[in-house]
Each structure stands twice: as C-alpha cells, then as structure tokens.
Write an enzyme that holds these catalytic residues in place. Structure first.
Site, PDB file in Angstrom:
ATOM      1  N   THR A   1       0.919  -0.910  -0.023  1.00 21.37           N
ATOM      2  CA  THR A   1       0.009  -0.298  -0.119  1.00 21.37           C
ATOM      3  C   THR A   1       0.691   1.394  -0.567  1.00 21.37           C
ATOM      4  OG1 THR A   1      -0.074  -0.262   2.206  1.00 21.37           O
ATOM      5  CG2 THR A   1      -2.243  -1.359   1.130  1.00 21.37           C
TER       6      THR A   1
ATOM      7  N   VAL B   1       6.509   3.160  -2.702  1.00 27.16           N
ATOM      8  CA  VAL B   1       7.656   2.230  -3.356  1.00 27.16           C
ATOM      9  C   VAL B   1       6.675   0.435  -3.978  1.00 27.16           C
ATOM     10  CG1 VAL B   1       9.642   1.158  -3.296  1.00 27.16           C
ATOM     11  CG2 VAL B   1       9.208   2.767  -2.672  1.00 27.16           C
TER      12      VAL B   1
ATOM     13  N   SER C   1      -4.341  -1.813   6.936  1.00 24.51           N
ATOM     14  CA  SER C   1      -5.167  -2.201   5.774  1.00 24.51           C
ATOM     15  C   SER C   1      -4.997  -3.390   5.124  1.00 24.51           C
ATOM     16  CB  SER C   1      -3.589  -1.331   4.526  1.00 24.51           C
ATOM     17  OG  SER C   1      -1.963  -2.080   4.838  1.00 24.51           O
TER      18      SER C   1
ATOM     19  N   ARG D   1      21.448  -4.273   3.139  1.00 25.50           N
ATOM     20  CA  ARG D   1      22.308  -3.917   2.690  1.00 25.50           C
ATOM     21  C   ARG D   1      24.302  -3.501   2.701  1.00 25.50           C
ATOM     22  NH1 ARG D   1      19.401   1.464   1.863  1.00 25.50           N
ATOM     23  NH2 ARG D   1      17.413   1.127   0.958  1.00 25.50           N
TER      24      ARG D   1
ATOM     25  N   CYS E   1      17.822   4.648  -2.910  1.00 27.27           N
ATOM     26  CA  CYS E   1      17.087   6.056  -4.355  1.00 27.27           C
ATOM     27  C   CYS E   1      19.191   6.208  -4.570  1.00 27.27           C
ATOM     28  CB  CYS E   1      16.455   6.649  -4.359  1.00 27.27           C
ATOM     29  SG  CYS E   1      15.834   7.167  -2.890  1.00 27.27           S
TER      30      CYS E   1
ATOM     31  N   SER F   1       8.684  12.151  -2.219  1.00 29.95           N
ATOM     32  CA  SER F   1       8.603  11.593  -2.421  1.00 29.95           C
ATOM     33  C   SER F   1       9.392  10.306  -1.753  1.00 29.95           C
ATOM     34  CB  SER F   1       8.193  10.567  -4.028  1.00 29.95           C
ATOM     35  OG  SER F   1       8.531  11.388  -5.093  1.00 29.95           O
TER      36      SER F   1
ATOM     37  N   LYS G   1      24.660   6.252   3.464  1.00 35.37           N
ATOM     38  CA  LYS G   1      24.598   5.230   2.546  1.00 35.37           C
ATOM     39  C   LYS G   1      25.029   5.781   1.586  1.00 35.37           C
ATOM     40  CE  LYS G   1      19.545   4.639   5.230  1.00 35.37           C
ATOM     41  NZ  LYS G   1      18.872   5.248   4.919  1.00 35.37           N
TER      42      LYS G   1
ATOM     43  N   HIS H   1      14.435  12.284  -7.965  1.00 40.30           N
ATOM     44  CA  HIS H   1      16.195  13.022  -7.151  1.00 40.30           C
ATOM     45  C   HIS H   1      16.970  13.187  -8.280  1.00 40.30           C
ATOM     46  CE1 HIS H   1      13.937  11.317  -3.520  1.00 40.30           C
ATOM     47  NE2 HIS H   1      14.797  10.666  -3.308  1.00 40.30           N
TER      48      HIS H   1
HETATM   49  P1  NAP Z   1       5.001   4.449   3.097  1.00 38.44           P
HETATM   50  O1  NAP Z   1       4.577   5.047   1.681  1.00 38.44           O
HETATM   51  O2  NAP Z   1       5.732   5.106   3.689  1.00 38.44           O
HETATM   52  O3  NAP Z   1       4.478   2.901   2.843  1.00 38.44           O
HETATM   53  C1  NAP Z   1       4.756   2.017   4.093  1.00 38.44           C
HETATM   54  C2  NAP Z   1       4.792   0.410   3.309  1.00 38.44           C
HETATM   55  O4  NAP Z   1       5.215  -0.350   4.797  1.00 38.44           O
HETATM   56  C3  NAP Z   1       2.770   0.310   3.733  1.00 38.44           C
HETATM   57  O5  NAP Z   1       2.471  -0.540   2.793  1.00 38.44           O
HETATM   58  C4  NAP Z   1       2.244   0.128   5.192  1.00 38.44           C
HETATM   59  O6  NAP Z   1       1.276  -0.756   4.188  1.00 38.44           O
HETATM   60  C5  NAP Z   1       4.111  -0.918   4.880  1.00 38.44           C
HETATM   61  N1  NAP Z   1       4.261  -1.407   6.584  1.00 38.44           N
HETATM   62  C6  NAP Z   1       4.623  -0.322   7.343  1.00 38.44           C
HETATM   63  N2  NAP Z   1       4.683  -0.814   8.831  1.00 38.44           N
HETATM   64  C7  NAP Z   1       4.309  -2.034   8.244  1.00 38.44           C
HETATM   65  C8  NAP Z   1       4.514  -3.043   9.089  1.00 38.44           C
HETATM   66  N3  NAP Z   1       5.411  -3.428  10.679  1.00 38.44           N
HETATM   67  N4  NAP Z   1       3.901  -4.788   9.132  1.00 38.44           N
HETATM   68  C9  NAP Z   1       3.692  -4.394   7.259  1.00 38.44           C
HETATM   69  N5  NAP Z   1       3.647  -3.141   6.578  1.00 38.44           N
HETATM   70  C10 NAP Z   1       4.057  -2.874   7.191  1.00 38.44           C
HETATM   71  O7  NAP Z   1       7.174   4.137   2.514  1.00 38.44           O
HETATM   72  P2  NAP Z   1       7.707   3.700   1.288  1.00 38.44           P
HETATM   73  O8  NAP Z   1       7.724   5.071   0.874  1.00 38.44           O
HETATM   74  O9  NAP Z   1       6.959   2.705   0.185  1.00 38.44           O
HETATM   75  O10 NAP Z   1       8.795   2.840   1.528  1.00 38.44           O
HETATM   76  C11 NAP Z   1       8.795   2.241   1.883  1.00 38.44           C
HETATM   77  C12 NAP Z   1       9.628   1.484   2.414  1.00 38.44           C
HETATM   78  O11 NAP Z   1      10.509   1.414   1.551  1.00 38.44           O
HETATM   79  C13 NAP Z   1      10.864   2.507   3.315  1.00 38.44           C
HETATM   80  O12 NAP Z   1      10.634   2.136   4.941  1.00 38.44           O
HETATM   81  C14 NAP Z   1      12.666   2.572   2.706  1.00 38.44           C
HETATM   82  O13 NAP Z   1      12.513   1.306   3.859  1.00 38.44           O
HETATM   83  C15 NAP Z   1      12.135   1.710   1.690  1.00 38.44           C
HETATM   84  N6  NAP Z   1      12.679   2.292   0.937  1.00 38.44           N
HETATM   85  C16 NAP Z   1      13.516   2.834  -0.535  1.00 38.44           C
HETATM   86  C17 NAP Z   1      13.749   3.251  -1.072  1.00 38.44           C
HETATM   87  C18 NAP Z   1      15.338   3.314  -1.801  1.00 38.44           C
HETATM   88  O14 NAP Z   1      16.208   5.096  -1.518  1.00 38.44           O
HETATM   89  N7  NAP Z   1      15.563   1.790  -2.640  1.00 38.44           N
HETATM   90  C19 NAP Z   1      13.283   4.559  -1.714  1.00 38.44           C
HETATM   91  C20 NAP Z   1      11.662   4.718  -0.382  1.00 38.44           C
HETATM   92  C21 NAP Z   1      11.557   3.526   0.500  1.00 38.44           C
HETATM   93  P3  NAP Z   1       0.315   0.157   5.798  1.00 38.44           P
HETATM   94  O15 NAP Z   1      -0.453   0.652   4.313  1.00 38.44           O
HETATM   95  O16 NAP Z   1      -0.607  -1.242   6.213  1.00 38.44           O
HETATM   96  O17 NAP Z   1       0.638   1.194   6.658  1.00 38.44           O
HETATM   97  O1  3JN Z   2      14.592  10.279   0.987  1.00 34.73           O
HETATM   98  C1  3JN Z   2      14.888   9.533   0.447  1.00 34.73           C
HETATM   99  O2  3JN Z   2      14.933   9.798  -0.455  1.00 34.73           O
HETATM  100  C2  3JN Z   2      14.877   7.999   0.000  1.00 34.73           C
HETATM  101  C3  3JN Z   2      14.739   7.029   1.738  1.00 34.73           C
HETATM  102  C4  3JN Z   2      14.972   5.841   1.655  1.00 34.73           C
HETATM  103  C5  3JN Z   2      14.201   5.921   2.691  1.00 34.73           C
HETATM  104  C6  3JN Z   2      13.788   5.635   3.749  1.00 34.73           C
HETATM  105  C7  3JN Z   2      13.412   5.191   5.129  1.00 34.73           C
HETATM  106  C8  3JN Z   2      14.016   3.909   5.540  1.00 34.73           C
HETATM  107  C9  3JN Z   2      15.377   3.775   2.906  1.00 34.73           C
HETATM  108  C10 3JN Z   2      16.528   3.436   2.391  1.00 34.73           C
HETATM  109  O3  3JN Z   2      16.081   3.067   1.779  1.00 34.73           O
HETATM  110  O4  3JN Z   2      17.468   3.839   2.277  1.00 34.73           O
HETATM  111  C11 3JN Z   2      14.850   4.369   4.394  1.00 34.73           C
HETATM  112  C12 3JN Z   2      15.986   2.785   5.129  1.00 34.73           C
HETATM  113  O5  3JN Z   2      15.204   1.315   5.070  1.00 34.73           O
HETATM  114  O6  3JN Z   2      16.443   2.377   5.802  1.00 34.73           O
END
Ligand code: NAP
Ligand code: 3JN
Length: 341
Positions: free
Chosen positions: A13, A16, A42, A101, A130, A160, A214, A243
């Site tokens: 949900t 990402v 959700s 990572r 990212c 985002s 990172k 970005h």
């Molecule tokens: P977001 O929009 O806040 O979405 C968070 C998602 O995680 C929602 O689906 C949420 O579900 C779910 N979630 C949170 N806590 C949970 C739990 N305890 N059990 C199951 N599901 C849970 O965040 P996002 O931007 O999509 O980012 C999510 C994660 O992806 C980040 O925390 C980060 O680790 C990673 N990320 C990585 C990059 C990258 O640089 N590669 C970039 C952005 C994010 P609900 O809807 O039920 O709350």
């Molecule tokens: O801030 C951004 O533009 C990228 C964010 C990435 C992010 C956000 C929350 C937790 C991360 C990540 O992928 O490094 C994390 C995390 O998993 O540490």
C-alpha cells in the site's frame, strides 16, 4: 524454476509498493499469483495490479507459505523481522530497506552495474538507496574506461523518497501558504514548501547524515572497488518525484566531455540528455515517470587535470526503488536463481 513464481509484495500500500505492483504489471512479470501484504491497518483494502484489484492481506509469520519471491518495501524493522522468515519458508527476498545492504553475505545489486553479484545470494538480495542507484548507473561506464578515484556528489531529493506522508505534507503546506494559513510540519523538521533541507535522515557521529553515509558505503560495495573515495551532501527539495544529483568525478585517465558523452550514450539504462544550446538538460520534470537515468551538463572540471562534472536525474520511485527491484527479480528468474542455497 519450472512454474511461474508466486510473488508477495510486502508494503503493497506504500509509495514504493504500489509502484512495484505497477512495474510488475507493466513489464508483464511472469507469475502464478501476486499477494499484496501490508500491516493490519490496511488489511482488507485494495491495491491496483494492472487492470485488476488485489485485496491486501496482513503480513504475518505465515504469509510466505508457498511464496517463491518476496519484494519488500515496508521499512527496515519489517525487513529485519520478516525477511529471514521468508527465506526460511523457501522464498527469495529482494529488500528495499537498508536493513541488509551492508551485510557482507547479502549482495547489493544494480542490474546495469553488478548483475554478477546475484550469483552468490543466500536468500536475500538488497536493493540500494535510491540516490546511490542513479549515481552508480552513471559512474560505472566511466569507471570501466577511466577508473574513478574520487566522487563528490550533492543531491536534490524529492519528497516522495520519504513516502506517502511527505507527498501529502508538501501538497498541504503549499495550499496553506497560498491561503495565508499557518504552515504545519510533521514529517520534516522544517517547512519543506519553498525551502531546501540539508538534512536527510538523522545526523551521525561524523557530522554526516545517515543518507550521506549510505551513499558513500553503498557506492563502493556495488562498484566492487573500495579504492573509490566518495563524499556526499544530501538535500531535500520541494519536488514531488525525481532525485537530482550534481556529480563531480576525478579519474585516473583523462576523459574529455565528448568521450564521456559517447561512453554514457552506449551505457545500459542511461539517456544522455545534454544539449545546453537548446536548454536541454536533465530535470525532475523530465525524468519523472521514466525508467532511464538521465545524464546531462557533462563538462570537464577545469580546476583539476582529470575531472568531469555532470547532472544526473532519475525517478526515485521507479529506478530508485520499484524498477530496480523488479529488474533484480527478472534477472533472478532469467538466471534460474530463484532458489535458496
Ligand atoms: P510508505 O509510503 O510510508 O509505505 C510503507 C508501507 O509499509 C505501507 O504499505 C505500510 O503498510 C507498510 N508497513 C509499514 N509497517 C508495516 C508493518 N509493521 N507490517 C507490514 N507492513 C508495514 O513508504 P514507502 O515510501 O513506500 O517506503 C517503504 C520502505 O521502502 C521505506 O521504509 C524504505 O525502507 C524503502 N524505500 C527504499 C527506497 C530506496 O531508496 N530504495 C526509497 C524509498 C523507500 P500500511 O499501509 O498498512 O501502513
Ligand atoms: O529519502 C529518500 O529520498 C530515500 C529514502 C529512503 C529510505 C527511507 C526510509 C527508510 C530508506 C532507504 O531506503 O535507505 C529507509 C531505510 O530502509 O533505511
């Protein structure tokens, strides 16, 4: 594997997770079933998968029975707890969080850069941050020809990257400002509308932020070259998607801007977008909604013997997260690596 995989999307949900589902559908990822998992908050709601709707199920310890591939984007704590359970259930995990990572037993992969590292996975493959992904996509082809010795990068990161709550915060603040109302900030430490924040994530003991470190650590791991020195400044800007990075590199062998342009034009995943006389250069409004990493403003750094400057922009939710994750999944399938050793 003989049948198409059963795929679970954890965090389906989120910003990402929704893009992962969209990317799987858009690229026609082979599957027997797609499971959308998120928190209890959700469960029962629906998310789009192509022209279908999937009902979201609560993530529990039993969610991975019968699942071959799990794509995680639900934060580090969820990955730390549930990725090992998924692997134990026989599933290969591609994890978007920072949880695994820098674990030396976990490959950190950008398919254009180090696809070979997938060969030694032990159940978990990490997707980089990212900002790191788009940086290494642009660095690798230049490194292969001229050996990069030092990288100085400054980022301009879209909201985002912080998730759905931050997208809403920027929208709300812009509306509040235009209506003469007081502005509230809950996601960021300061107002983000019409502002820039030179802080992404928390500050560490060395006075850098966690996001900056990172980028430093992940870059050398992915490039497989500890000798590359990297320093980063990461800044949040009031942009929704995309970005941007100002990148300065110092190389062992001299590269002219013309040579760099030619090398990058041939490189996978890159679109050279560089015609200053036509005011053509990468911008978030150009890269948002696209798969490629855009590179422009390529020019020689006249302050040193062997230096180049460039401006690198990518859609942080696509190449920076969902697309890279799905590309890893595609390679795992193609190389018959969708199994736990
Ligand atoms: P977001 O929009 O806040 O979405 C968070 C998602 O995680 C929602 O689906 C949420 O579900 C779910 N979630 C949170 N806590 C949970 C739990 N305890 N059990 C199951 N599901 C849970 O965040 P996002 O931007 O999509 O980012 C999510 C994660 O992806 C980040 O925390 C980060 O680790 C990673 N990320 C990585 C990059 C990258 O640089 N590669 C970039 C952005 C994010 P609900 O809807 O039920 O709350
Ligand atoms: O801030 C951004 O533009 C990228 C964010 C990435 C992010 C956000 C929350 C937790 C991360 C990540 O992928 O490094 C994390 C995390 O998993 O540490």
């Amino acid at each position: 594997m003989s049948k198409n995989p059963v795929v679970a999307v954890v965090g389906a949900t989120g910003a990402v997770g929704r893009e992962i589902l969209d990317t799987l559908a858009r690229r026609d990822f082979p599957h027997t079933e797609i499971r959308a998992l998120a928190s209890s908050r959700s469960a029962g709601t629906t998310v789009d998968f192509g022209n279908r709707s999937l009902t979201v199920q609560e993530l529990t310890e039993n969610s991975f029975a019968g699942v071959d591939l799990a794509l995680f984007s639900a934060g580090g704590a969820t990955s730390e707890k549930f990725a090992p359970l998924a692997v134990k259930a026989g599933c290969v995990v591609v994890d978007n969080s920072s949880a695994w990572r820098m674990d030396p037993t976990v490959p950190l992969v950008v398919p254009e850069v180090n696809p070979h590292d997938l060969e030694w996975h032990k159940g978990i493959v990490a997707n980089p941050n990212c900002s790191t992904i788009q940086l290494v996509v642009a660095l690798k082809p230049l490194h292969d020809v001229a050996r990069i010795q030092r990288v100085v990068v400054s980022t301009y990161q879209a909201v985002s990257g912080t998730g759905q709550k931050a997208i809403t915060e920027l929208e709300t603040q812009v509306r509040q400002l235009f209506n003469g109302q007081d502005v509230e900030n809950t996601v960021y430490p300061h107002r983000i509308a019409f502002n820039c924040l030179p802080q992404i994530d928390v500050f560490l003991d060395n006075e850098y932020t966690k996001e900056e470190m990172k980028m430093v650590q992940e870059t050398t791991k992915i490039m497989g070259d500890e000798s590359i020195r990297v320093t980063a400044t990461t800044v949040r800007v009031p942009v929704f998607y995309g970005h941007s990075e100002s990148v300065n590199i110092e190389t062992e062998k001299k590269l002219t801007s013309k040579e760099a342009r030619a090398i990058l034009s041939q490189a996978p995943g890159i679109r050279v977008y560089d015609n200053p006389s036509e005011k053509m250069y990468p911008m978030p409004i150009v890269a948002a909604g696209e798969d490629e990493t855009f590179v422009g403003r390529i020019r020689e750094d006249e302050s040193i013997a062997n230096g180049l400057n460039m401006f690198v922009v990518a859609d942080n939710i696509r190449k920076g997260a969902a697309l890279n994750t799905v590309q890893i999944a595609e390679l795992l399938l193609l190389k018959d690596l969708l199994r736990v050793a």
